[in-house]
Design a protein around this motif. Structure first.
Motif, PDB file in Angstrom:
ATOM      1  N   LEU A 391       5.567  -4.671   7.973  1.00  0.00           N
ATOM      2  CA  LEU A 391       5.713  -5.407   6.725  1.00  0.00           C
ATOM      3  C   LEU A 391       6.821  -6.436   6.861  1.00  0.00           C
ATOM      4  N   TYR A 443       4.426   4.637   6.120  1.00  0.00           N
ATOM      5  CA  TYR A 443       3.635   3.808   5.209  1.00  0.00           C
ATOM      6  C   TYR A 443       2.571   4.640   4.506  1.00  0.00           C
ATOM      7  N   SER A 449      -4.919   6.604   6.089  1.00  0.00           N
ATOM      8  CA  SER A 449      -5.318   5.384   6.784  1.00  0.00           C
ATOM      9  C   SER A 449      -6.793   5.440   7.168  1.00  0.00           C
ATOM     10  N   SER A 467      -1.159   3.970   9.368  1.00  0.00           N
ATOM     11  CA  SER A 467      -0.066   4.949   9.285  1.00  0.00           C
ATOM     12  C   SER A 467       1.082   4.584  10.225  1.00  0.00           C
ATOM     13  N   THR A 469       2.295   1.548  10.427  1.00  0.00           N
ATOM     14  CA  THR A 469       2.939   0.352   9.895  1.00  0.00           C
ATOM     15  C   THR A 469       4.447   0.561   9.763  1.00  0.00           C
ATOM     16  N   ARG A 470       5.185  -0.426  10.233  1.00  0.00           N
ATOM     17  CA  ARG A 470       6.650  -0.362  10.171  1.00  0.00           C
ATOM     18  C   ARG A 470       7.115  -0.856   8.804  1.00  0.00           C
ATOM     19  N   THR A 471       7.752   0.021   8.047  1.00  0.00           N
ATOM     20  CA  THR A 471       8.277  -0.348   6.733  1.00  0.00           C
ATOM     21  C   THR A 471       9.755  -0.731   6.872  1.00  0.00           C
ATOM     22  N   SER A 500       0.638   2.645  -1.763  1.00  0.00           N
ATOM     23  CA  SER A 500       1.352   2.057  -0.628  1.00  0.00           C
ATOM     24  C   SER A 500       0.980   0.602  -0.398  1.00  0.00           C
ATOM     25  N   GLU A 501      -0.160   0.117  -0.967  1.00  0.00           N
ATOM     26  CA  GLU A 501      -0.542  -1.280  -0.759  1.00  0.00           C
ATOM     27  C   GLU A 501       0.451  -2.245  -1.407  1.00  0.00           C
ATOM     28  N   THR A 503       3.810  -1.751  -1.155  1.00  0.00           N
ATOM     29  CA  THR A 503       5.107  -1.454  -0.550  1.00  0.00           C
ATOM     30  C   THR A 503       5.914  -2.716  -0.284  1.00  0.00           C
ATOM     31  N   GLU A 507       9.531  -3.050  -1.887  1.00  0.00           N
ATOM     32  CA  GLU A 507      10.739  -3.147  -1.062  1.00  0.00           C
ATOM     33  C   GLU A 507      11.528  -4.410  -1.385  1.00  0.00           C
ATOM     34  N   ASP A 678      -0.191  -5.788   0.530  1.00  0.00           N
ATOM     35  CA  ASP A 678       0.166  -5.614   1.941  1.00  0.00           C
ATOM     36  C   ASP A 678      -1.049  -5.760   2.845  1.00  0.00           C
TER      37      ASP A 678
END
Length: 744
Positions: A391, A443, A449, A467, A469-471, A500-501, A503, A507, A678
């Motif tokens: 992200l 994520y 996922s 799953s 995905t780097r948050t 989570s879509e 996020t 953030e 996202d």
């Protein structure tokens, strides 16, 4: 001994600290610049101060090394006065240790104070992301942007790394003075070596201390940042805009096989750059079609970069490197006091110089595997592992923490599963956090996922890919803020989609000082995992849907939203840090039906002071009395252009007529429904075509900026110029206004 050392270098210290006081007074008098999230760019006068501050920050360590470090010992060695001290019972190591400690600490403190001052002043400028896009015929005279703070020039003038530079420069000067025993040559050598290291580290070390990230993005008219054609008509330069705030290390075109390539010659005609408005619109349409053809042939732009959120990690690593070098130099100098052998000291310096040179050469090789040099732009850089989406970094000044809440509303049964006697929800919270959080939050789970991709009939990538995905948020990090200081924003996702879509949006708002609560509406999404391991799926997905059904869904979500607000602001809150929330400043936003549900939620709950609908068709009509609270519509032109006759646009038009307070209607060119979440950004990174003509990361940047400006205006009273009309920074955004909205 301490007093004697202070008397010997107090003149140099007085000059430096006097300059620091004068700079502080000047910057405090001028005040911080207006650039930032709500301003289009940095003004010319502020730009001069900005670069003057960077110059001062680079000059100070050099001044410390040359005028504090080099003369500190060499002057005594030249005059022979060091023997007077040694003959009075002061040991040689103690003599040097005191000098290093007193003058060295003063040097580090001076650099730290100047860095603190300049970093504070430049915060609004550092938050201004360079758009880096080259739209046909769009020029903005007088608009200036600066590099992201993680890029080489500002990086060395921010944070804690200037203190490492000062310690190294000081130790280098002292060691050079001891080795040469003459002040002027030692000053010259210190300046030359320090300047060489300052140039070498950003070019040969900093890019490799952490493995760079990589994206393969579709080339579109909206994201082209540089474009050059040779005299023979060949495309010799083609670059696209990278993630906001990132340090771009490589920006090269690759073919369908992923190999570096030059774009076909016919691409030279994609951006002709006409001048008249009529010609510009025609050329833009032709340019989009031209670049779409390039994408169909498999050409992509490979961006290798250091993300913005690695700023502090890179700062810590580089500061540690320079402190280690300073420590080695101090150790060599102390060895000299024991042996009095300049030859041994010079040999040690030679060994250290060779070691540093080898480190500079080896850094790119040991950091990550080198990439084969198969094209004219190959630079020996490596990429993050394929299949690791990320992200975009948040744009606010705060670190971000996150936690999950499992909430049960025993006052009502589940609206979709009658056998469930209580309504269960999962809620993700994001909030501003103190630096130094724990591990990054996941994520989603691999099973979530897998089910989400299966629902979208996506088989080109591994099922668990999302799953990975780097948050940017850290799990259960300590929050930042005072009691009752943080506004609350509730987010609601689209139907069948997980919370989570949103996020990336959550953030970003948290990094700007908001507590954000994203609701997982149970049985309304393809997969939701509870703390006990249960996995619920989408009960509502196969149901027959008509306007009345969607209206029921919106009212059900309104009940979920009010319940979540109760649990976060009531007497016994579900979150242990809920006392930080300002109960009088609450807003809501959502995507798709989550956005449409915002209107129903505002009608049902007067605590919600402002709301935003992102690309959601409204099915719950506003009451005859209307809505007297601020509202923002943000969507895609294909569905929500006023006067188009489409059902989606008509639903906004009906609501618009009954809104009696502040309101805005914005459309983003080139978008599709998924662009605003996202999933658009992640699809671009995974090479999935979802029909958008604008990169997902750019849409996220636009959505973040406009939603944050909306919330800042109505929850904090801060002006939001991007909401007032078309902006050169966001040429893709169309503003629709009037009783019968017309878009410009």
């Amino acid at each position: 001994m301490i007093w004697l050392t202070w008397r010997q270098f107090r003149a140099q210290a007085a000059v430096v600290y006097a300059v620091l006081i004068a700079l502080a007074a000047a910057l405090l008098t001028v005040g911080r610049p207006a650039a930032g999230a709500g301003a289009p760019a940095i003004e010319a006068a502020d730009k001069t101060l900005y670069y003057a501050g960077i110059a001062a920050m680079y000059v100070l360590p050099a001044v410390i090394g040359v005028f504090w470090g080099a003369p500190l010992v060499s002057r005594e060695l030249e005059a022979g006065t060091h023997r007077l001290v040694w003959n009075q019972g002061v040991t040689r190591p103690r003599w040097l240790i005191v000098k290093l400690a007193v003058a060295g600490l003063a040097a580090v403190a001076a650099a730290g104070l100047l860095s603190l001052l300049i970093t504070w002043w430049a915060v609004p400028v550092d938050l201004t992301s360079r758009p880096n896009t080259l739209m046909i015929g769009t020029t903005t005279p007088g608009v200036e942007f600066v590099d992201a703070r993680v890029s080489p020039l500002p990086f060395g003038a921010r944070g804690i790394v200037p203190m490492g530079y000062a310690a190294f420069a000081f130790a280098l000067g002292v060691t050079a003075g001891i080795a040469l025993r003459r002040t002027v040559p030692a000053m010259a050598l210190t300046l030359v070596v320090f300047a060489a290291v300052q140039i070498a580290v950003p070019m040969a070390v900093r890019p490799y201390v952490m493995p760079p990230a990589q994206e393969n993005v579709t080339i579109t008219l909206e994201n082209v940042s540089r474009f050059g054609v040779s005299a023979t008509g060949q495309v010799e330069r083609l670059e696209v805009a990278g993630p906001p705030g990132a340090w771009i290390l490589s920006n090269e075109t690759v073919d369908a096989a992923g190999k570096p390539a030059t774009a076909p010659p016919w691409v030279a005609g994609c951006l002709p750059g006409p001048t008249s408005q009529q010609e510009r619109q025609a050329a833009q349409a032709a340019g989009r079609e031209c670049l779409a053809k390039l994408a169909q042939l498999g050409y992509r732009q490979r961006i290798i970069y250091q993300p913005a959120d690695r700023f502090w990690s890179l700062q810590l690593i580089e500061t540690g490197l320079f402190l280690a070098l300073a420590g080695l130099l101090a150790w060599l100098s102390l060895r000299w006091t024991r042996t009095l052998s300049e030859r041994g000291l010079r040999a040690g310096l030679a060994v250290l110089a060779v070691a540093v040179a080898l480190a500079l050469v080896a850094a790119p090789l040991v950091s990550t595997p080198a990439r084969a040099s198969t094209g004219p732009h190959a630079r020996g850089l490596s990429a993050a592992p394929r299949g690791t989406p990320a992200l975009p970094a948040p744009t606010g000044p705060h670190s971000v923490g996150t936690t999950s809440l499992h909430l049960k509303d025993s006052s009502r049964p589940d609206p979709w599963v009658p056998s469930a006697k209580v309504r269960e929800l999962m809620v993700t919270l994001w909030y501003p956090a103190a630096p130094g959080g724990r591990e990054r939050a996941p994520y989603m789970t691999p099973k979530e996922s897998e089910l989400l991709l299966a629902d979208g009939e996506i088989t080109e990538v591994p099922g668990d890919i999302l799953s990975r995905t780097r948050t940017n948020a850290h799990t259960d990090a300590g929050p930042a803020g005072r009691k009752g200081s943080l506004p609350l924003v509730v987010l609601s996702p689209g139907h069948s989609k997980p919370r989570s879509e949103l996020t990336g949006l959550g953030e970003d708002l948290a990094s700007r000082g908001y507590v954000v609560a994203a609701i997982g509406h149970t049985y309304e999404n393809v997969a939701q995992t509870f703390p006990d391991g249960r996995l619920t799926t989408c009960v509502t997905c196969p149901m027959n849907k008509n306007p009345a059904w969607w209206g029921k869904l919106e009212k059900s979500r309104a009940a979920d939203v009010s319940f979540v607000i109760d649990r976060l602001t009531g007497k016994r809150p579900a979150w242990k840090h809920a006392k930080l929330i300002d109960r009088t400043r609450i807003a809501m936003a959502g995507h798709s039906v989550g956005g449409a549900s915002t209107l129903a939620s505002m009608v049902a709950d007067p605590r919600i002071r402002a709301g935003a609908d992102i690309d959601g068709t409204v099915h719950s009509a506003l009451p005859e009395s209307g809505l007297a609270r601020p509202f923002l519509f943000l969507g895609k032109p294909s569905s929500y252009t006023p006067g188009s006759g489409r059902e989606e646009a008509a639903s906004w038009e009906d609501a618009w007529k009954r809104m009696t307070a502040w309101k805005r209607w914005l459309l983003v060119n080139g978008t599709v429904h998924m662009s605003f979440t996202d999933l658009g950004t992640l699809a671009d990174q995974l090479g999935l075509d979802y029909g958008a003509k604008i990169r997902g990361a750019r849409v996220m940047e636009i959505t973040r900026a406009h939603l944050a400006a909306f919330l800042d205006l109505h929850l904090r009273g801060r002006p939001g110029p991007v909401l007032d009309g078309p902006s050169p920074r966001y040429p893709e955004v169309r503003h629709c206004s009037g009783d019968t909205p017309v878009c410009t």
